[in-house]
Design a protein around this motif. Structure first.
Motif, short mmCIF file in Angstrom:
data_model
loop_
_atom_site.label_atom_id
_atom_site.label_comp_id
_atom_site.label_asym_id
_atom_site.label_seq_id
_atom_site.Cartn_x
_atom_site.Cartn_y
_atom_site.Cartn_z
N GLY A 58 -46.03 11.84 -14.71
CA GLY A 58 -47.13 12.77 -13.79
C GLY A 58 -48.56 12.55 -13.59
N VAL A 59 -48.95 11.44 -14.36
CA VAL A 59 -50.17 10.95 -14.06
C VAL A 59 -50.42 10.24 -12.73
N VAL A 60 -49.16 9.83 -12.31
CA VAL A 60 -49.14 8.90 -11.04
C VAL A 60 -49.40 10.03 -9.93
N LEU A 83 -54.18 7.32 -9.25
CA LEU A 83 -53.85 8.14 -10.32
C LEU A 83 -54.18 9.49 -10.16
N ASP A 84 -53.47 10.50 -10.49
CA ASP A 84 -54.02 11.97 -10.39
C ASP A 84 -54.88 12.28 -11.59
N ALA A 90 -56.19 15.51 -18.53
CA ALA A 90 -55.27 16.76 -19.52
C ALA A 90 -54.44 15.71 -20.38
N HIS A 91 -53.86 14.64 -19.93
CA HIS A 91 -53.15 13.97 -20.81
C HIS A 91 -53.67 13.48 -22.07
N LEU A 92 -55.15 12.71 -21.80
CA LEU A 92 -55.95 12.37 -22.84
C LEU A 92 -56.58 13.42 -23.99
N ILE A 93 -56.79 14.27 -23.26
CA ILE A 93 -57.46 15.33 -23.90
C ILE A 93 -56.35 16.05 -24.92
N LEU A 194 -53.40 9.53 -1.85
CA LEU A 194 -54.05 10.42 -3.11
C LEU A 194 -52.94 11.35 -3.39
N GLY A 195 -51.70 11.23 -2.76
CA GLY A 195 -50.74 12.23 -3.09
C GLY A 195 -51.03 13.56 -2.16
N GLY A 196 -49.99 14.40 -2.17
CA GLY A 196 -50.25 15.47 -1.50
C GLY A 196 -50.55 15.42 -0.13
N ASP A 197 -50.07 14.42 0.77
CA ASP A 197 -50.52 14.14 2.17
C ASP A 197 -51.96 13.88 2.34
N GLN A 198 -52.45 13.52 1.23
CA GLN A 198 -54.21 12.97 1.61
C GLN A 198 -54.46 11.72 1.40
#
Length: 394
Positions: A58-60, A83-84, A90-93, A194-198
């Motif tokens: 999910g980080v990708v 990366l997202d 959020a993952h590292l926290i 960037l994902g999400g069509d951006q």
């Protein structure tokens, strides 16, 4: 309050990765930052083969095949991952269970294990880590010259609008064509999904002493887009980048430099995140083996993990390469990268990613030298003899 085992100054990706790794090994860990909860806004890309195995999918945000254009087009042969960033944070926290966060600004370290804050208070730990990025708040060593900086100005566009520049499933690592219509210091286009069509499209100055101004890069980007009848939509999100690529190794007494502050930044690319994520668990394991009983030995051992002898040698070679780039005539820069991207894939990969492979790095540079014409050979050798250029403004 009980003294911490480890205090990390800086709550960016490198600092949080190390703090989380330390806490998971049972070390009493703290993080000091002026805004520990501030969102990370930079764009981070990593070659897919460098992704840590424990990083969740999910980080990708996006994966794409890398290509570059110098004088001609080159397929790099490697997949590029963007990366997202909110997901990475959020993952590292989420992994930093038990870490104690302190809001404040570090202004110095008068002795081992002590950090002074701007309000006059102090925090203490067996080992202090400076992960404060380019600012390196715990390294008072003055710079002998203007910093060499990578700067960039970018806008985020819909993928359909960006299609003339970068197609679906592609990442444009570099495009050195001067389609902005300007002469002078060279800059290139960087365009990645960037994902999400951006898509992020960014005019980038790889390195200059001092950095090329963001206003110049903004003007060039808009001019480049205009050649493709592209107009940036009103209210489009922008990205501004400026960081140093020629820091010497961290010299703070009694402090471990980590992340960009170490500096783990590759002088030729500006990348540091992959190295930081890979090193964080190793540094944490080294500290956990010697704390709390042996703070001096723990610090020294951790410094050896971050800077083994081979990594010091490779960093020095890369710094010479950076100085050669800074001293190239602007019109010769695309030709230099044409020569670099023509190298065998193994040489390109080693130079761009292997921070402690001395033999491989020397082999890559030797191959570049052999394949270059006499003019480029002179330009590669002279900086090693003459030393750093004071400024590109001269």
């Amino acid at each position: 309050m009980k003294q911490m085992d480890v205090l990390v100054v800086g709550a960016g990706p490198a600092g949080m990765a190390l703090a989380a790794a330390c806490a998971q090994l049972g070390l009493a860990t703290g993080v000091l930052d002026p805004g520990p909860d501030r969102p990370w806004t930079a764009t981070y890309g990593i070659w897919s083969k460098e992704l840590p195995s424990d990083l969740p999918g999910g980080v990708v945000a996006a994966r794409a095949e890398g290509r570059a254009i110098a004088r001609t087009e080159h397929r790099l042969g490697w997949e590029y991952t963007v990366l997202d960033v909110p997901a990475l944070q959020a993952h590292l926290i989420g992994r930093a269970t038990g870490v104690r966060f302190h809001a404040g600004r570090a202004v110095g370290s008068p002795g081992p294990g002590v950090v002074v804050l701007a309000d006059g208070s102090e925090l203490r730990a067996s080992v202090v880590v400076d992960a404060g990025g380019r600012w390196r708040p715990l390294d008072p060593t003055p710079s002998p010259r203007k910093p060499a900086e990578q700067t960039a100005f970018g806008v985020i566009l819909d993928a359909a609008m960006a299609a003339p520049l970068v197609g679906a499933g592609e990442a444009l690592f570099m495009d050195w064509r001067a389609e902005h219509g300007e002469t002078g210091w060279p800059s290139f286009l960087y365009a990645v999904p960037l994902g999400g069509d951006q898509v992020l499209v960014e005019e980038t100055s790889l390195a200059r002493r001092p950095g090329l101004s963001l206003s110049t890069l903004r003007r060039r980007l808009h001019a480049r887009l205009a050649r493709y009848d592209m107009t940036v939509p009103k209210g489009a999100r922008t990205e501004r980048v400026s960081f140093r690529v020629d820091h010497s190794r961290h010299r703070g007494s009694g402090v471990l430099g980590f992340g960009a502050a170490a500096p783990l930044i590759h002088p030729a690319t500006g990348y540091s995140l992959a190295a930081s994520l890979r090193l964080a668990p190793r540094v944490a394991e080294t500290l956990a083996a010697l704390l709390p009983g042996h703070p001096d030995r723990a610090l020294a051992a951790a410094q050896d993990v971050v800077w083994p002898r081979a990594a010091k040698v490779v960093h020095r070679i890369r710094r010479i390469g950076l100085e050669a780039l800074l001293q190239l005539p602007p019109s010769d820069v695309p030709g230099f990268f044409e020569q670099f991207f023509d190298l065998p894939e193994a040489h390109r990969w080693t130079y761009l990613t292997a921070r402690d492979d001395v033999r491989g790095t020397v082999a890559a540079m030797s191959c570049l030298f052999r394949e270059s014409n006499n003019r480029l050979r002179r330009q590669l050798v002279v900086p090693a003899i003459r030393g750093p250029l004071a400024t590109n403004d001269e």
